[in-house]
Design a protein around this motif. Structure first.
Motif, mmCIF file in Angstrom:
data_model
loop_
_atom_site.group_PDB
_atom_site.id
_atom_site.type_symbol
_atom_site.label_atom_id
_atom_site.label_comp_id
_atom_site.label_asym_id
_atom_site.label_seq_id
_atom_site.Cartn_x
_atom_site.Cartn_y
_atom_site.Cartn_z
ATOM 1 N N UNK A 44 0.869 -1.171 0.000
ATOM 2 C CA UNK A 44 0.000 0.000 0.000
ATOM 3 C C UNK A 44 0.909 1.225 0.000
ATOM 4 N N UNK A 45 0.799 2.021 -1.054
ATOM 5 C CA UNK A 45 1.591 3.244 -1.144
ATOM 6 C C UNK A 45 0.781 4.391 -0.549
ATOM 7 N N UNK A 46 1.392 5.102 0.393
ATOM 8 C CA UNK A 46 0.704 6.176 1.099
ATOM 9 C C UNK A 46 1.251 7.522 0.634
ATOM 10 N N UNK A 47 0.367 8.413 0.243
ATOM 11 C CA UNK A 47 0.771 9.754 -0.160
ATOM 12 C C UNK A 47 -0.247 10.755 0.360
ATOM 13 N N UNK A 48 0.124 12.039 0.338
ATOM 14 C CA UNK A 48 -0.820 13.082 0.715
ATOM 15 C C UNK A 48 -0.616 14.292 -0.166
ATOM 16 N N UNK A 49 -1.448 15.313 0.020
ATOM 17 C CA UNK A 49 -1.409 16.481 -0.861
ATOM 18 C C UNK A 49 -0.549 17.607 -0.321
ATOM 19 N N UNK A 50 0.268 17.325 0.703
ATOM 20 C CA UNK A 50 1.186 18.334 1.213
ATOM 21 C C UNK A 50 2.428 18.410 0.340
ATOM 22 N N UNK A 51 3.140 19.520 0.426
ATOM 23 C CA UNK A 51 4.441 19.614 -0.231
ATOM 24 C C UNK A 51 5.347 18.543 0.372
ATOM 25 N N UNK A 52 6.149 17.842 -0.448
ATOM 26 C CA UNK A 52 6.984 16.754 0.086
ATOM 27 C C UNK A 52 7.898 17.178 1.225
ATOM 28 N N UNK A 53 8.269 18.463 1.263
ATOM 29 C CA UNK A 53 9.179 18.923 2.312
ATOM 30 C C UNK A 53 8.459 19.509 3.509
ATOM 31 N N UNK A 66 -3.792 -3.855 7.510
ATOM 32 C CA UNK A 66 -4.224 -4.487 6.262
ATOM 33 C C UNK A 66 -4.253 -5.991 6.463
ATOM 34 N N UNK A 67 -5.440 -6.564 6.373
ATOM 35 C CA UNK A 67 -5.591 -7.992 6.653
ATOM 36 C C UNK A 67 -4.845 -8.865 5.653
ATOM 37 N N UNK A 68 -4.580 -8.345 4.448
ATOM 38 C CA UNK A 68 -3.895 -9.144 3.432
ATOM 39 C C UNK A 68 -2.382 -9.174 3.649
ATOM 40 N N UNK A 69 -1.891 -8.392 4.589
ATOM 41 C CA UNK A 69 -0.469 -8.433 4.904
ATOM 42 C C UNK A 69 0.419 -7.694 3.935
ATOM 43 N N UNK A 70 -0.105 -6.685 3.235
ATOM 44 C CA UNK A 70 0.724 -5.921 2.313
ATOM 45 C C UNK A 70 1.717 -5.052 3.082
ATOM 46 N N UNK A 71 2.858 -4.765 2.434
ATOM 47 C CA UNK A 71 3.794 -3.800 2.989
ATOM 48 C C UNK A 71 3.187 -2.405 2.872
ATOM 49 N N UNK A 72 3.700 -1.494 3.670
ATOM 50 C CA UNK A 72 3.279 -0.104 3.616
ATOM 51 C C UNK A 72 4.500 0.725 3.239
ATOM 52 N N UNK A 73 4.383 1.492 2.145
ATOM 53 C CA UNK A 73 5.529 2.217 1.618
ATOM 54 C C UNK A 73 5.156 3.663 1.337
ATOM 55 N N UNK A 74 6.192 4.513 1.164
ATOM 56 C CA UNK A 74 5.938 5.890 0.776
ATOM 57 C C UNK A 74 6.011 6.009 -0.747
ATOM 58 N N UNK A 75 5.914 7.235 -1.250
ATOM 59 C CA UNK A 75 5.841 7.430 -2.696
ATOM 60 C C UNK A 75 7.164 7.118 -3.390
ATOM 61 N N UNK A 76 8.241 7.006 -2.625
ATOM 62 C CA UNK A 76 9.529 6.637 -3.191
ATOM 63 C C UNK A 76 9.778 5.134 -3.128
ATOM 64 N N UNK A 77 8.780 4.382 -2.666
ATOM 65 C CA UNK A 77 8.906 2.941 -2.583
ATOM 66 C C UNK A 77 9.627 2.452 -1.347
ATOM 67 N N UNK A 78 9.926 3.344 -0.410
ATOM 68 C CA UNK A 78 10.645 2.953 0.797
ATOM 69 C C UNK A 78 9.664 2.548 1.897
ATOM 70 N N UNK A 79 9.984 1.480 2.646
ATOM 71 C CA UNK A 79 9.102 1.079 3.753
ATOM 72 C C UNK A 79 8.970 2.207 4.766
ATOM 73 N N UNK A 80 7.796 2.364 5.315
ATOM 74 C CA UNK A 80 7.561 3.368 6.348
ATOM 75 C C UNK A 80 7.903 2.748 7.697
ATOM 76 N N UNK A 81 8.877 3.288 8.429
ATOM 77 C CA UNK A 81 9.309 2.684 9.697
ATOM 78 C C UNK A 81 8.138 2.482 10.649
ATOM 79 N N UNK A 82 7.964 1.241 11.054
ATOM 80 C CA UNK A 82 6.888 0.865 11.974
ATOM 81 C C UNK A 82 5.501 1.212 11.432
ATOM 82 N N UNK A 83 5.437 1.590 10.174
ATOM 83 C CA UNK A 83 4.153 1.919 9.579
ATOM 84 C C UNK A 83 3.493 3.133 10.166
ATOM 85 N N UNK A 84 4.231 4.020 10.790
ATOM 86 C CA UNK A 84 3.643 5.123 11.548
ATOM 87 C C UNK A 84 3.581 6.400 10.723
ATOM 88 N N UNK A 85 2.422 7.051 10.724
ATOM 89 C CA UNK A 85 2.238 8.353 10.100
ATOM 90 C C UNK A 85 2.098 9.395 11.193
#
Length: 700
Positions: free
Chosen positions: A379-388, A473-492
Motif C-alpha cells: 500500500x503506497x501512502x501519499x498526501x497532498x502536502x508539499x513533500x518537504x 491491512x488484513x492481506x499483509x501488504x507492505x506499507x511504503x511511501x511514494x519513493x517505494x521505501x518502507x515506512x518505519x513501523x508503519x507510523x504516520x
C-alpha cells in the motif's frame, strides 16, 4: 514530515482540552467517499458484438461513441427503426405513444411475456395505427402505465425525464434480472445525488435514486436531474440500453463477455458466453467450446486449423472440437465460466454440431483479449502536502491516498480490498478515545481519506496538534511511501501549528542526470534549489550557494563558499537556478550540495547524500568491463550509466543483445524488469556498437 502508517491513529494534543473534544466529536476522523456512488452497475452489456453494427443512420455521427452505440443497439433489437429511412432524429422528443412501442418491442429480448392486446379504455388512441394502440394497451395491461387519466393516455404528449424513469422502473419490475445484472427490487440507494428531486412524490424520488444506483441514468448534470425536462430520442436510447444490460437481453448469435479484461495475474475472472437465435430468444443446451492461448501470433496453421502445442482447451481434452465434454448453455441461453488468468491471453468461444472442428477461416467465433497486471504487494501512502512540509497550518485539511501497488510500484486496480484505520486520541499521555474504521478500495485500487483539524483554536502560540495513525491491512501488504521505501513501523505523524514561517528545507533538482564530458557546449548542466518553510510554502529573496568538489563543474571559491556566479537568489516560487559547464573531457561523478546565506539559521542540503551528476563517456570497445555499478537506467532509451574503476560510461542495449543472470541465459524483458539502479553487474562488451551483439551479465 515524519513517516506514516501502521495500525492505528493517535491524536496527541498536549494541554488543550478543546482540541480533543473537537477532533472526535464530528468530522475529525477520515471522511470516506461520499454517498451516491453507482454501486449496482451491471457487469455485462446487451450492446456487444453484432448489436454495435451500424444501422445506417446518417444523423448520429456527431454524437458520442456511447450514444451512437446505444442508437445502433436499439436498431439491432428492432426496438427502433428510426423516423425515416437513414434518419434517427436524435434531438427530437419522444411521444408517449412512441415510448409505449419501444418498451413493448424490448419486452421480448428481456423475457417479459406479453399479454394479448385488449382495450384498456383509453378514448384518445382510436385514430392511431393498430400497432400503436396494441402497444399502449399492452403497456397498460402490464401496469407499466396507468395513462394520464383513467380514460386518456395522451399519446402525443412528450415524455419527461421523470416519466421515463417511471416507465423503466415498472418495466424492470417485470423483467427477470440477467447474469451480472441487478434485480431492481434488491437495489437500496445509499445517498442523495440530485438537488432537484426532493419535492417530487415519493415514488418518483425513489425510482430516480434507484435507477441512478443501477447506472441507468447519470442525471442531466452531476447534481441535477431536471425531472420535468423533455427527453430526447438520443437520451432515450441511453436509458433503454443501460436498462437492457440488467436483463437477459443479448444480441443474436454467440457473444462472449467478461467482468473485466484487465485481470490481476493469477486471479479468476467470470466469463459469460450467451447464445440467442435471430429473434434474440435464448438457446438452451447449446454446446460451447472454449480454448485459450498466450497473447501472441501464429496459433493457427495456414489452413486455419488449431496448433495443438500453443492452444489449451478449457473443457475436456479435445482441442478445437465440439464434443461431449463441452459445457452447454443453461435455460436462459448462458454459460457462466470461471477462468483463471495466469498471463495475458486470448480466449476463443464457438458453437457447432457434435464432432465439428474449429476452422479460423470458416467458423463463426468470438474472442476476448485478457491483459494481466501484477498482484498487489504493498500500500503506497501519499498526501497532498508539499513533500518537504514538516507541519500543517491550523485550519488546513490533509488528503491522504492509500494506493495498492505491485512489485514495480505500479498501481493495481483491485476493488474492495479492506484497509482498516485504527485511530487513538491521547491527552497528556492519557488515551481518551479509540476508534476503528474499515474502508474498501475503489475501482482504482485506492482509498482516499481526509484528516481535518479545522475546529482547533490554539490557546497559546506554541500549541500544536499532533496526528498519528496506523493502518491494518488484513492481506499483509507492505506499507511504503511514494519513493517505494518502507515506512518505519508503519507510523504516520502530522503536526498542526500556527507558528511563524521559518525556512526549513532546501531541495535540489537537475535538468538531467548525466551528460557527456566535453569542453564544448554539450557539457552543460543546470541545477535548481527550492527553499520552503515548515509548511511547504516557498521562501523568496534568500541567496543560495551551489558547490561541488573538484576543479570541474560547479566547484567552489573557498571552503563553504560558492563561486560568485553560483550564488543566485530565490524567486517567488522559492527557486534559484545555476547553469554551468563541465569544461573537461574527463568523465566522472560530480557531487553537488547547496546552502543558504543570510538566514538566522542556515539551511543546507544533506552533505552525506549530495545530488549526483554523471559526466560520461562511451564505454570503451575491445575489452571486458567487470564489476560495474548501474547508476542510471533510462528505460525509454534503453541506456545505462555505469561506474567502475576505469570510469563512468554510457552503454546502450537492445533486444538483440545477450543477457545472462549468473551462468544462466536471461530474457530481454526480464532483464529490463529486474534491472534496478544500484545493482552490480559484470559486463562483457566485445564492442559497444548498436549494430553489434553485446553481452550483459548480472550478478544473481
Amino acid at each position: 514530515m515524519a513517516a506514516f502508517l501502521r495500525l492505528r491513529a493517535r491524536f496527541t494534543l498536549p494541554g488543550v482540552v478543546i482540541l480533543v473534544g473537537a477532533l472526535l466529536a464530528g468530522s475529525a476522523l477520515p471522511v470516506a467517499a461520499r454517498n451516491g456512488e453507482q454501486d449496482e452497475l451491471p457487469l455485462y452489456s446487451a450492446c456487444v458484438g453484432s448489436a454495435l453494427e451500424s444501422a445506417g443512420f446518417r444523423d448520429i455521427s456527431s454524437y458520442s461513441d456511447d450514444t451512437e452505440d446505444a442508437i445502433n443497439c436499439l436498431a439491432h433489437y428492432g426496438i427502433t427503426i428510426g423516423t425515416a429511412r437513414g434518419y434517427f432524429s436524435p434531438r427530437d422528443g419522444i411521444s408517449r405513444a412512441q415510448m409505449a412501442l419501444f418498451l413493448i418491442r424490448a419486452a421480448g429480448p428481456v423475457g417479459i411475456e406479453l399479454p394479448e392486446p385488449s382495450d384498456q379504455g383509453f378514448r384518445d388512441i382510436g385514430r392511431y395505427p393498430r400497432y400503436f394502440r396494441d402497444a399502449i394497451n399492452q403497456l397498460a395491461e402490464l401496469r407499466i402505465t396507468n395513462g394520464k387519466t383513467a380514460s386518456t393516455f395522451d399519446p402525443m404528449g412528450l415524455v419527461t425525464r421523470r416519466q421515463m424513469v417511471k416507465f423503466i422502473a415498472r418495466f424492470l419490475d417485470l423483467a427477470p434480472a440477467g447474469v451480472g445484472g441487478a434485480d431492481i427490487d434488491d437495489v437500496d440507494p445509499d445517498g442523495d445525488v440530485f438537488d432537484d428531486i426532493d419535492d417530487l412524490p415519493l415514488s418518483y424520488y425513489r425510482d430516480i435514486r434507484v435507477l441512478y444506483e443501477m447506472g441507468i441514468t447519470h442525471g442531466a448534470t452531476d447534481d441535477r436531474f431536471h425531472p420535468d425536462r423533455e427527453l430526447t430520442r438520443s437520451q432515450m436510447a441511453l436509458f433503454v440500453t443501460r436498462m437492457l444490460a440488467h436483463t437477459n437481453a443479448r444480441p443474436a448469435g454467440l457473444t462472449l463477455q467478461a467482468e473485466d479484461e484487465v485481470v490481476t495475474e493469477g486471479y479468476t475472472v467470470e466469463v459469460v458466453a450467451s447464445f440467442r437465435d435471430r429473434f434474440h430468444r435464448p438457446v438452451a443446451d447449446a454446446p460451447v467450446d472454449l480454448f485459450s492461448a498466450p497473447r501472441r501470433e501464429d496459433h493457427f496453421t495456414n489452413s486455419g486449423r488449431c496448433k495443438d502445442e500453443s492452444l489449451t482447451p478449457e473443457f475436456g481434452d479435445d482441442l478445437c472440437e465440439i464434443d461431449l465434454d463441452d459445457e452447454t448453455t443453461d435455460g436462459d441461453g448462458n454459460l457462466v465460466y470461471d477462468l483463471q488468468v495466469d498471463e495475458s491471453l486470448i480466449l476463443w468461444a464457438w458453437t457447432g454440431n457434435l464432432r465439428e472442428d474449429f476452422d479460423e477461416d470458416r467458423t463463426d467465433y468470438v474472442s476476448l483479449h485478457f491483459i494481466t497486471t501484477k498482484p498487489p504487494v504493498a500500500i503506497e501512502v501519499s498526501n497532498d502536502l508539499h513533500p518537504a512540509a514538516k507541519k500543517v497550518r491550523f485550519g488546513q485539511r490533509v488528503d491522504f491516498t492509500f494506493q495498492l501497488v505491485d512489485r514495480d510500484g505500479d498501481p493495481v486496480y483491485e476493488e474492495d480490498v479492506d484497509i482498516t484505520v485504527v485511530s487513538e486520541e491521547t491527552l497528556e499521555g492519557r488515551v481518551t478515545n479509540r476508534r476503528t474504521r474499515t474502508y474498501g478500495t475503489d475501482s482504482s485500487g485506492r482509498v482516499e481519506l481526509t484528516f481535518p483539524l479545522s475546529r482547533f483554536r490554539p490557546v497559546n502560540d506554541d500549541d500544536e496538534g499532533l496526528l498519528e495513525f496506523t493502518v491494518d491491512d488484513a492481506a499483509g501488504y507492505d506499507v511504503i511511501d511514494v519513493n517505494g521505501k518502507p515506512i518505519p513501523n508503519g507510523m504516520v505523524q502530522l503536526a498542526w501549528s500556527d507558528g511563524d514561517d521559518v525556512a526549513t528545507t532546501l531541495v535540489l533538482e537537475q535538468s538531467a542526470r548525466y551528460r557527456y564530458a566535453t569542453t564544448g557546449s554539450r557539457g552543460r548542466n543546470s541545477v535548481t534549489a527550492t527553499l520552503v518553510d515548515q509548511y511547504g510554502d516557498p521562501v523568496r529573496g534568500v541567496k543560495i550557494h551551489f558547490i561541488s568538489q573538484g576543479p570541474n563543474g560547479l566547484g567552489q571559491d573557498a571552503p563553504d563558499m560558492a563561486k560568485p556566479n553560483h550564488r543566485p537568489t530565490t524567486n517567488r516560487r522559492g527557486q534559484a537556478t545555476v547553469r554551468y559547464s563541465w569544461n573537461s573531457n574527463d568523465d566522472g561523478t560530480e557531487r553537488i550540495s547547496a546552502f543558504t546565506e543570510g538566514l538566522d539559521r542556515q539551511v543546507s542540503t544533506d552533505r552525506d547524500d549530495p545530488l549526483e551528476h554523471y559526466w560520461v563517456d562511451d564505454a570503451p570497445t575491445g575489452r571486458a568491463l567487470t564489476s560495474y555499478t548501474v547508476k542510471v537506467h533510462n528505460r525509454d532509451r534503453n541506456t545505462l550509466v555505469i561506474e567502475g574503476t576505469e570510469g563512468t560510461f554510457i552503454v546502450v542495449y537492445d533486444r538483440y543483445d545477450q543477457f545472462n543472470l549468473g551462468n544462466s541465459t536471461e530474457r530481454y524483458d526480464r532483464f529490463r524488469e529486474d534491472l534496478e539502479e544500484g545493482d552490480t553487474m559484470d559486463l562483457d562488451l566485445q564492442s559497444h556498437d548498436p549494430d553489434d551483439t553485446n553481452i550483459f551479465t548480472r550478478r544473481p
